[in-house]
Each structure stands twice: as C-alpha cells, then as structure tokens.
Design an enzyme around this catalytic site. Structure first.
Site, PDB file in Angstrom:
ATOM      1  N   ASP A 147      25.915  95.538  50.844  1.00 39.29           N
ATOM      2  CA  ASP A 147      25.777  94.675  51.925  1.00 39.29           C
ATOM      3  C   ASP A 147      24.465  93.597  51.683  1.00 39.29           C
ATOM      4  OD1 ASP A 147      26.014  92.883  54.271  1.00 39.29           O
ATOM      5  OD2 ASP A 147      25.135  94.390  55.459  1.00 39.29           O
ATOM      6  N   ASP A 192      25.680  86.645  52.589  1.00 36.57           N
ATOM      7  CA  ASP A 192      26.082  87.673  53.189  1.00 36.57           C
ATOM      8  C   ASP A 192      27.465  88.257  52.474  1.00 36.57           C
ATOM      9  OD1 ASP A 192      26.106  90.033  54.806  1.00 36.57           O
ATOM     10  OD2 ASP A 192      26.311  88.819  56.558  1.00 36.57           O
TER      11      ASP A 192
END
Length: 580
Positions: A431, A223
């Site tokens: 992201d 992440d």
C-alpha cells in the site's frame, strides 16, 4: 609427400544424384566425405567415426543448406593433437571450472551494459497501435501527517448531498461521514511522472496529472490501496483543504450520469434504489484512518506525455470531491487529491488498459533520499526483464488490493510468529497510500520483544516522544538512521515456500523501518495493525517500500520487486541464454 598421402585415408565419398529433367523439383542427393589423419585420433574414435559415416551413407535423401566442413588440417606434431570432449570428460573438475568461468564472464558482460536508461519499446512512430507506457515523477509532500488509506466505498447519506452541480448546495447541514466507522475494511476498496515525498516528516509521495481543457496540473497522492482517482473541486466545495492548486471547476457536461457503468462501480456498497430524477452519480469513500471523501463522478480530458515527448489525451472518469473530513484535510494541504492505482475497474490503470492505451501494469520506485522522490510508471515498458522477484497476487477476499501470502518472517535470524487464524501463513498488502508498515498483533509483539535488546547497548525508550508508538534515545547524538543501523537487524519476509532456496524474500533493512524524530530519537516505523484493515494482514507502507522497484502486473496477476536507487527508470537486459 608420398608419406602424407599414405597417412590420409578416404572415409567417405560423394554421391550427387541430379533430378530428372522433366521434374527439377525433386532436388538432388548429396553425401559428404572427409579426410582424417589416423595418427591423430585414438583407434576407438576412428572406429566410431567410420561407423557414423557408414550410417550416413545409407540415407537416401539429404539436402544440405551449407557446404560441408573443410577437412581437418594435419598437425605438424601428432602429440599436440587433442579433443576437448576427451579433455573434459577425463577431467570433470576442469569441465566444472570452465563452465563456472564462462558463466561469470557472461554475467559480468551483461552487467556492464545493463544499467543504461531505457527508451520505450514501442517508441516507433509507425507502431502507434500498440500499448504505451507513461512515466510520472514523484515529489515529497512537506508537513503532512501520518497517512493510512485502504479506502472503500460506503453508503451515502442521501439527505445531505450537494444538489445538482449547477444548482448550488442544499443548505449547510452536517453530513454523517462515518457511516461504517466500526466496520472492518475488508470487502472492497475505494476510491513517465516523477514522484516526490518521504515518510517523515512529509508522510507520503505524490505526483502530478494534467486534467481538463485547457489542461491544468493537479498534485495527487499515489495510492495503490485506493481505486478512485479524485480531485478537490468547486461544486461548490463544502469542506476542502487549501491544496496546492485552485479547485477543479466542473461544468454540467463533465458530470457522469447515474446510468453510467462506472456509477454502478462506485455505488456497489450502497443500498439499492431507483431514482428517475437523479442527474449525477454520488459516492462516498471511507478510509482506514476514519477520514472520508464525498463527491460526484466527473469525466474530463487527461493529458499524458510519453517518453518520446508526444501527448496522449483521452477521457477518464474521476471523483469531483467537494467534502473531505478527518485527517484527510491535513494531508491535502500540499496536494489536490488521490491517484487511485489498485485493481478496480474505475482505477486509472484499469481505465487506460480498457482503452488499449497501456498494458495493465503499474510500477513505482520510492527513493530513500529526500532529494529525488523517485518515479512511477503505467504500462510494462519499464519492467526489468530479469532481476525481479515475483509472487502471485491473491484474488480474494478483497480482490482489488495488491496482496499476496507470506509464509515466514525473521528479525535477523530470529523467527517471528505470524499470528492470525493460521500461524503458518498470512496476507501482505502493498500500500503506497500508507506512510508506515503494519504488522499483526502477535508479530508486532514479537518484534518489540526482539528490539528490546537494544537497551543492552544504551538505547533508552523515551515515552515523552510521541512521534510514533516506540522511540529510543540513543547513547550518543544521531543525525540519521545510518548512525544506529549497526544496532538493529534486517527483517526478512519470505514468500512462496518455507524452503529458503526456492522461496522469494523481501528484505527490510533498519532504514526500512526506522526514522529519526525531531527530538533526535530513533523511532520504530512499524505499528500494531490489529485495528487496521481486517486486523490479520501485514501492510507494507512507504517506509518499507523505499529503495525498491515494485511492480504490480494485473495482466499476469503477480507482484514483483527489485532493489533500486530509484533515480531514473532502468531495465536490465536479458541474459543471452534467456532471450527467446
């Protein structure tokens, strides 16, 4: 023989001046001479050459490090003699053609040797002091739901925290997880191995880390939108998913004290307080999908394997997460936590860089097929020397996200409005913690309008398919996006400048924004982002990052990408005229 001697003339001579015997360091002076054939060169060139040689004779000191060039050989047929400079200057077209052919041959030569696997630049055993790089495999996560991270630290409900790690829990009261549920996530963020995963139906990509002593594997979602790496732990655990591995079990020695500098980092959004009796550092993270994680900071050994097989073990700080809420519980069915990779001080890359283990560079390559998930690396040894498109990172407003500015977006040749406060510029966040891509409200509406034209070729929107917001039933059976790719167009995000020739472009082909649902429909993997993050940013999620090597260079504050099959780390060799 006499004729040859008459045709050769001395246009220079040699003067050798020896240094004085009492001071040999003065060196000696040498002037060179050459023999030329008057019939070979035009008269103008002969005069120019004589003038240059006369100028050289006036030089008082000239130290030659190599012998003078040999005389030009006399040619049997003077008509065949020629000068390259004269040929090319008299024929500019030939000069241009020669340069183009040379450049093409050079590129072909470099390409023939550019796709080889690379070793660590710093793999020599006698060079252990230099930063290293680590490669991580990525894996597919099966059976996960749609995920959207972009987390941030929030204030913790002090009344309902787990007591000290070695004293057990303080009752079963329900903890208020959504302290700032209605707040926009704009202030701060929270929170070689192969990578596995896919966007649908898996939802995300994950890798593994070896933690503890003795070391144990934990599967973590990669992440780039989160800062803190955390693992589900038995502290005891009040709300944890089953996970892929047994819960991490901390001891008292692993718990980070409240006075630790990393504690201040994770509690920066909490209300100021003085707690003389506190023995642990509590934190809470809230994600953009309204899920959350509560835990305490821990410190333990992380074991990293280099490309040459050696193992590096060091202490890192991470989250011991004992209470997860929301969609997060579903996504953790096959993994054990989250690997925070953004720019915050507490993120894993920043911790390794602060210790001099790596240069603060992160890269990931998400494969488009379900067989090979891809790879991720920490450090700069696997960054290609050329072939990358680079854009600067933005330092505000949320400095820990990887974001930059976009100036234009097209669907095929059709321009899409960027929307937002400034219609000619917008922010883009990269992201890897988000399954899908999000556009601003105006851009999303313009894209949906452009996509409505597929109805003209028989695609019918199917409201009964709730896989994503928009799904179409094709006029024929389909098994993959490649079956319908021809009916959709490429999205082009333009960075840096609106001038096409000097801008940087990120291309999203149809397979970068479409999926095939379980019903056999084709669905749009780009969603309305008006209620996500700050509502005015584009978010590039995994669906659009596949098939690209994406690099986040925190040392030079830039983001780069290059198309790749993501099977294994490669580096293109520099072109010879670019090497320093």
């Amino acid at each position: 023989m006499d004729s040859d001697e008459r045709r050769q003339q001395v246009t220079g001579f040699v003067i050798i001046t020896l240094p004085p015997s009492e001071n040999p360091s003065l060196g000696k002076t040498i002037a060179a001479f050459t023999l030329t054939n008057d019939d070979v060169f035009p008269q103008s060139l002969q005069a120019q050459q004589r003038q240059q040689e006369q100028d050289q004779n006036f030089q008082t000191t000239q130290i030659l490090t190599s012998p003078p060039p040999p005389p030009l050989p006399s040619q049997q047929n003077p008509q065949l003699g020629f000068s390259l400079s004269r040929l090319f200057f008299d024929n500019p077209g030939k000069l241009l053609g020669f340069l183009c052919l040379s450049l093409l041959a050079l590129i072909l030569y470099s390409s023939a040797f550019s796709n080889t696997s690379v070793e660590l630049r710093n793999s020599n055993n006698d060079d252990d002091e230099k930063p290293q790089s680590f490669i991580f495999p990525l894996y597919h996560k099966l059976g996960a739901d749609l995920e959207l991270k972009l987390g941030r630290f929030v204030d913790v409900d002090k009344e309902n925290l787990v007591a000290s790690i070695d004293r057990g829990a303080r009752g079963n009261q329900k903890i208020n997880k959504l302290v700032a549920a209605n707040a926009a996530v704009i202030d701060s963020s929270s929170t070689i191995l192969p990578v596995r995963g896919n966007v649908y139906p898996d939802g995300l990509y994950f890798t593994y880390m070896l933690v503890g002593n003795p070391q144990r594997p934990f599967f973590l979602d990669i992440d780039t939108g989160s800062d803190l790496t955390w693992i589900q732990c038995d502290a005891p655990c009040s709300s944890c998913a089953k996970g892929a591995n047994p819960l991490y079990k901390p001891t008292r020695v692993n718990i980070v004290a409240p006075k630790d500098s990393f504690c201040a980092e994770v509690q920066k959004n909490q209300k100021p307080q003085n707690c003389e009796t506190c023995e642990q550092c509590d934190y809470e993270i809230e994600y953009a999908d309204r899920s959350s994680s509560l835990g305490v900071l821990a410190r333990d050994k992380l074991h990293l394997v280099t490309a040459n097989g050696s193992i590096t073990s060091l202490d890192i700080v991470f989250g011991c997460a004992y209470d997860q809420q929301g969609i997060l519980l579903n996504t953790l069915a096959k993994t054990d936590g989250i690997l925070g990779l953004n720019r915050a001080k507490v993120s894993l890359p920043s911790q390794l860089a602060s210790k001099g283990i790596i240069n603060n560079v992160i890269g990931h390559c998400l494969a488009t097929d379900v067989v090979s998930g891809g790879y991720m690396f920490l450090g700069d040894d696997f960054v290609p020397n050329w072939g990358m498109s680079w854009v600067p990172m933005l330092g505000s407003p949320s400095t820990e996200f990887y974001h930059t500015e976009i100036v234009k977006i097209n669907y095929g040749s059709s321009f899409l409005s960027l929307g937002g406060q400034y219609s000619n510029i917008a922010r883009v966040v990269f992201d890897s913690g988000s399954s899908y891509t999000y556009f601003t409200k105006e851009t999303y509406a313009a894209l949906v309008t452009s996509l409505s034209k597929v109805s003209e070729v028989g695609f019918i929107q199917d409201a009964s398919d709730t896989t994503l917001s928009i799904c179409w039933r094709a006029p024929f059976p389909i098994r993959s996006v490649m079956d319908v790719k021809q009916f959709f167009k490429t999205l082009t995000l333009q960075f840096g400048s609106k001038w096409w020739i000097i801008s940087k472009r990120f291309h999203i082909p149809p397979e970068g924004y479409l999926i095939i649902s379980n019903k056999g429909n084709v669905c749009l993997g780009i969603l309305d982002g008006s209620k996500v993050h700050d509502g005015s940013s584009f978010i590039l999620g995994d669906i659009s990052l596949r098939g690209q090597l994406v690099v986040y260079d925190n040392a030079k504050l830039k983001i780069g990408w290059a198309q790749s099959d993501c099977t294994k780390p490669r580096r293109f060799n520099s072109l010879p005229f670019f090497e320093g």
